[in-house]
Design an enzyme around this catalytic site. Structure first.
Site, PDB file in Angstrom:
ATOM      1  N   ASP A 193       5.201  -5.077   6.059  1.00  0.00           N
ATOM      2  CA  ASP A 193       6.374  -6.849   5.742  1.00  0.00           C
ATOM      3  C   ASP A 193       6.451  -7.555   5.492  1.00  0.00           C
ATOM      4  O   ASP A 193       7.726  -8.211   4.515  1.00  0.00           O
ATOM      5  CB  ASP A 193       5.647  -7.070   7.849  1.00  0.00           C
ATOM      6  CG  ASP A 193       4.478  -7.298   7.342  1.00  0.00           C
ATOM      7  OD1 ASP A 193       3.960  -6.602   6.538  1.00  0.00           O
ATOM      8  OD2 ASP A 193       3.887  -7.403   8.462  1.00  0.00           O
ATOM      9  N   ASP A 218       1.871  -0.575  11.420  1.00  0.00           N
ATOM     10  CA  ASP A 218       2.248  -2.284  12.373  1.00  0.00           C
ATOM     11  C   ASP A 218       3.526  -2.837  11.925  1.00  0.00           C
ATOM     12  O   ASP A 218       3.184  -4.713  12.044  1.00  0.00           O
ATOM     13  CB  ASP A 218       1.442  -2.983  11.792  1.00  0.00           C
ATOM     14  CG  ASP A 218       0.919  -2.465  10.297  1.00  0.00           C
ATOM     15  OD1 ASP A 218       2.048  -2.043   9.774  1.00  0.00           O
ATOM     16  OD2 ASP A 218       0.245  -3.631   9.540  1.00  0.00           O
ATOM     17  N   THR A 223       4.265   2.377   5.575  1.00  0.00           N
ATOM     18  CA  THR A 223       2.861   1.921   5.688  1.00  0.00           C
ATOM     19  C   THR A 223       1.904   2.989   6.611  1.00  0.00           C
ATOM     20  O   THR A 223       2.915   3.552   7.600  1.00  0.00           O
ATOM     21  CB  THR A 223       2.607   1.038   5.934  1.00  0.00           C
ATOM     22  OG1 THR A 223       1.362   0.214   6.769  1.00  0.00           O
ATOM     23  CG2 THR A 223       3.478   0.442   7.257  1.00  0.00           C
ATOM     24  N   ASP A 282      -0.379   1.629   8.235  1.00  0.00           N
ATOM     25  CA  ASP A 282      -0.444   1.453   9.481  1.00  0.00           C
ATOM     26  C   ASP A 282       0.250   1.416  11.120  1.00  0.00           C
ATOM     27  O   ASP A 282       0.020   1.107  11.905  1.00  0.00           O
ATOM     28  CB  ASP A 282      -1.038   0.048   9.333  1.00  0.00           C
ATOM     29  CG  ASP A 282      -1.941  -0.251   8.052  1.00  0.00           C
ATOM     30  OD1 ASP A 282      -2.615   0.671   7.617  1.00  0.00           O
ATOM     31  OD2 ASP A 282      -1.722  -0.876   7.242  1.00  0.00           O
ATOM     32  N   ARG A 342      -5.443  -1.862   9.407  1.00  0.00           N
ATOM     33  CA  ARG A 342      -5.490  -2.790   8.768  1.00  0.00           C
ATOM     34  C   ARG A 342      -6.177  -3.799  10.635  1.00  0.00           C
ATOM     35  O   ARG A 342      -6.423  -3.520  10.841  1.00  0.00           O
ATOM     36  CB  ARG A 342      -4.067  -3.915   8.622  1.00  0.00           C
ATOM     37  CG  ARG A 342      -4.224  -4.263   7.123  1.00  0.00           C
ATOM     38  CD  ARG A 342      -3.021  -4.788   6.456  1.00  0.00           C
ATOM     39  NE  ARG A 342      -1.713  -4.548   7.335  1.00  0.00           N
ATOM     40  CZ  ARG A 342      -0.079  -5.469   7.160  1.00  0.00           C
ATOM     41  NH1 ARG A 342      -0.304  -6.221   5.956  1.00  0.00           N
ATOM     42  NH2 ARG A 342       0.844  -5.125   6.810  1.00  0.00           N
ATOM     43  N   GLY A 353       0.682  -1.084  -0.004  1.00  0.00           N
ATOM     44  CA  GLY A 353       0.325   0.337   0.208  1.00  0.00           C
ATOM     45  C   GLY A 353       0.465   1.624  -0.074  1.00  0.00           C
ATOM     46  O   GLY A 353       1.753   1.397   0.640  1.00  0.00           O
ATOM     47  N   ARG A 365       0.680  -5.172  -4.746  1.00  0.00           N
ATOM     48  CA  ARG A 365       1.066  -5.740  -4.024  1.00  0.00           C
ATOM     49  C   ARG A 365       1.410  -7.018  -5.078  1.00  0.00           C
ATOM     50  O   ARG A 365       0.243  -7.627  -5.597  1.00  0.00           O
ATOM     51  CB  ARG A 365      -0.191  -6.243  -3.929  1.00  0.00           C
ATOM     52  CG  ARG A 365      -0.570  -5.019  -2.087  1.00  0.00           C
ATOM     53  CD  ARG A 365      -1.269  -5.489  -1.363  1.00  0.00           C
ATOM     54  NE  ARG A 365      -1.428  -4.254  -0.059  1.00  0.00           N
ATOM     55  CZ  ARG A 365      -2.499  -3.245  -0.292  1.00  0.00           C
ATOM     56  NH1 ARG A 365      -3.607  -3.034  -0.978  1.00  0.00           N
ATOM     57  NH2 ARG A 365      -2.207  -2.421   1.418  1.00  0.00           N
TER      58      ARG A 365
HETATM   59  O1  F6P Z   1      -1.643  -1.254   4.582  1.00  0.00           O
HETATM   60  C1  F6P Z   1      -2.574   0.105   4.013  1.00  0.00           C
HETATM   61  C2  F6P Z   1      -3.599   0.240   3.713  1.00  0.00           C
HETATM   62  O2  F6P Z   1      -3.922   1.356   4.126  1.00  0.00           O
HETATM   63  C3  F6P Z   1      -4.834  -1.278   5.461  1.00  0.00           C
HETATM   64  O3  F6P Z   1      -5.086   0.765   6.390  1.00  0.00           O
HETATM   65  C4  F6P Z   1      -5.762  -1.845   4.621  1.00  0.00           C
HETATM   66  O4  F6P Z   1      -6.359  -2.448   5.723  1.00  0.00           O
HETATM   67  C5  F6P Z   1      -5.377  -1.697   3.387  1.00  0.00           C
HETATM   68  O5  F6P Z   1      -4.138  -1.030   3.704  1.00  0.00           O
HETATM   69  C6  F6P Z   1      -6.248  -1.162   2.307  1.00  0.00           C
HETATM   70  O6  F6P Z   1      -5.846  -1.824   1.198  1.00  0.00           O
HETATM   71  P1  F6P Z   1      -6.112  -1.095  -0.408  1.00  0.00           P
HETATM   72  O7  F6P Z   1      -5.039  -0.378  -0.614  1.00  0.00           O
HETATM   73  O8  F6P Z   1      -5.756  -2.792  -0.948  1.00  0.00           O
HETATM   74  O9  F6P Z   1      -7.337  -1.842  -0.528  1.00  0.00           O
END
Ligand code: F6P
Length: 319
Positions: free
Chosen positions: A103, A129, A125, A127, A171, A11, A72
């Site tokens: 990660d 995390d 990120t 998050d 997340r 992300g 991803r």
């Molecule tokens: O890891 C960053 C994040 O924005 C999380 O907070 C969220 O759960 C996820 O990515 C959303 O993913 P996507 O961009 O695939 O909708």
């Protein structure tokens, strides 16, 4: 290391551009070749690479997103994909790689190391995390974006005497919810790391309402479950008119804060120097306000829980 590659993966997060700029400019300053790899590991497998010069990273320090774009990449979880990726790098003469991401991205980086590529990870990120660091690039901007939203929602909540449930990203972690909830004076902060009881949340709400509070903000981390469901339950149990806002991807964009730009600049440039010093398998992180180097494998396994003291403080102050 003769030739450094840089990619952003997973992300996106505000501040990634500032980091890429730092990697490119420091590499040029140190007179080492530097290439940008587009779309993370997906672009690597497709051979999407280009040499970067000083101007290629001009006018991006203040922009959200990532000019290298990101992806991803499922294929890169497999040994075949990883081997192919390493071969692509070797064909291009790239022997050192800076990976900016989360990660999952670092696991890919470790696989490349096993094929003889030197790698340095930079946590990027919203998050926050990643266990081996107190801070990840993009987190500060995301918290400030949420804070701005809380302020706006609070205005209308007060006018209408309503309860507002706000769902934020993160997340499986509650860092965004905790920090923005504390800074925004939320009445309750619900995070996956701390069990909660809806009846207790409602009792708190009613206490505030009965002493004349004109609004209540409940901040919910997405890892807790559906904010829409929670909103329904709260309305049913308290009889207070309730609205739900899911902030979604606005949290991933926007101009990075000074904090994000400054750490991104330091991490990006240090990554180049580490590679030039022959180092590999490290992630840059922040511990108690200082830039630190952490072994990549430790960076992903060490515990980095929610700040419980801060969580308790938020609870005490929002009575
Ligand atoms: O890891 C960053 C994040 O924005 C999380 O907070 C969220 O759960 C996820 O990515 C959303 O993913 P996507 O961009 O695939 O909708």
């Amino acid at each position: 290391v003769q030739h450094i590659g840089v990619l952003t993966s997973g992300g996106d997060a505000p501040g990634m551009n500032a980091c890429v700029r730092a990697v490119v400019r420091m590499a040029i300053y140190r007179k080492v070749k530097i290439s940008g790899i587009m779309r993370g590991y997906a672009g690597l497998l497709a051979g999407e690479m280009k040499p970067m010069d000083l101007g290629s990273v001009g006018d991006i320090i203040h922009r959200g997103g990532t000019l290298l774009r990101t992806a991803r990449c499922k294929e890169f979880y497999e040994p075949e994909g990883q081997e192919r990726g390493a071969r692509r790098l070797q064909e291009a003469g790239i022997d050192g790689l800076v990976v900016i991401g989360g990660d999952g991205s670092f696991r890919g980086a470790q696989a490349l190391m096993r094929h003889g590529i030197s790698v340095i990870g930079i946590p990027g990120t919203i998050d926050n995390d990643i266990p081996g660091t107190d801070y990840t690039i993009g987190f500060d901007t995301a918290v400030n974006t949420v804070l701005d939203a809380i302020n706006k929602i609070r205005d209308t909540a007060t006018s209408h005497d309503r309860t507002n449930v706000i769902e934020v990203m993160g997340r499986r972690a509650g860092h965004i919810a905790l920090l923005s909830g504390l800074a925004g004076g939320a009445e309750s902060i619900l995070v996956p790391e701390v069990p909660f009881d809806v009846d207790v949340v409602c009792a708190r709400l009613m206490r505030g309402h009965n002493r004349g509070k004109l609004h209540s903000i409940i901040l919910v981390a997405e890892g807790v479950g559906s904010a829409v469901e929670l909103g329904k339950q709260i309305e049913q149990k308290t009889g207070l008119e309730t609205r739900v806002t899911i902030l979604g991807h606005i949290q991933r964009g926007g101009s990075p804060t000074a904090t994000d730009r400054i750490w991104a600049s330091q991490m990006g440039s240090r990554a180049v120097d580490l590679l030039l010093a022959g180092k590999s398998g490290l992630m840059l992180g922040v511990r108690r306000g200082e830039l630190v180097e952490v072994a990549l494998d430790k960076a992903m396994t060490e515990r980095h829980g929610l700040d419980q003291e801060l969580y308790q403080l938020a609870g005490i102050l929002s009575i």
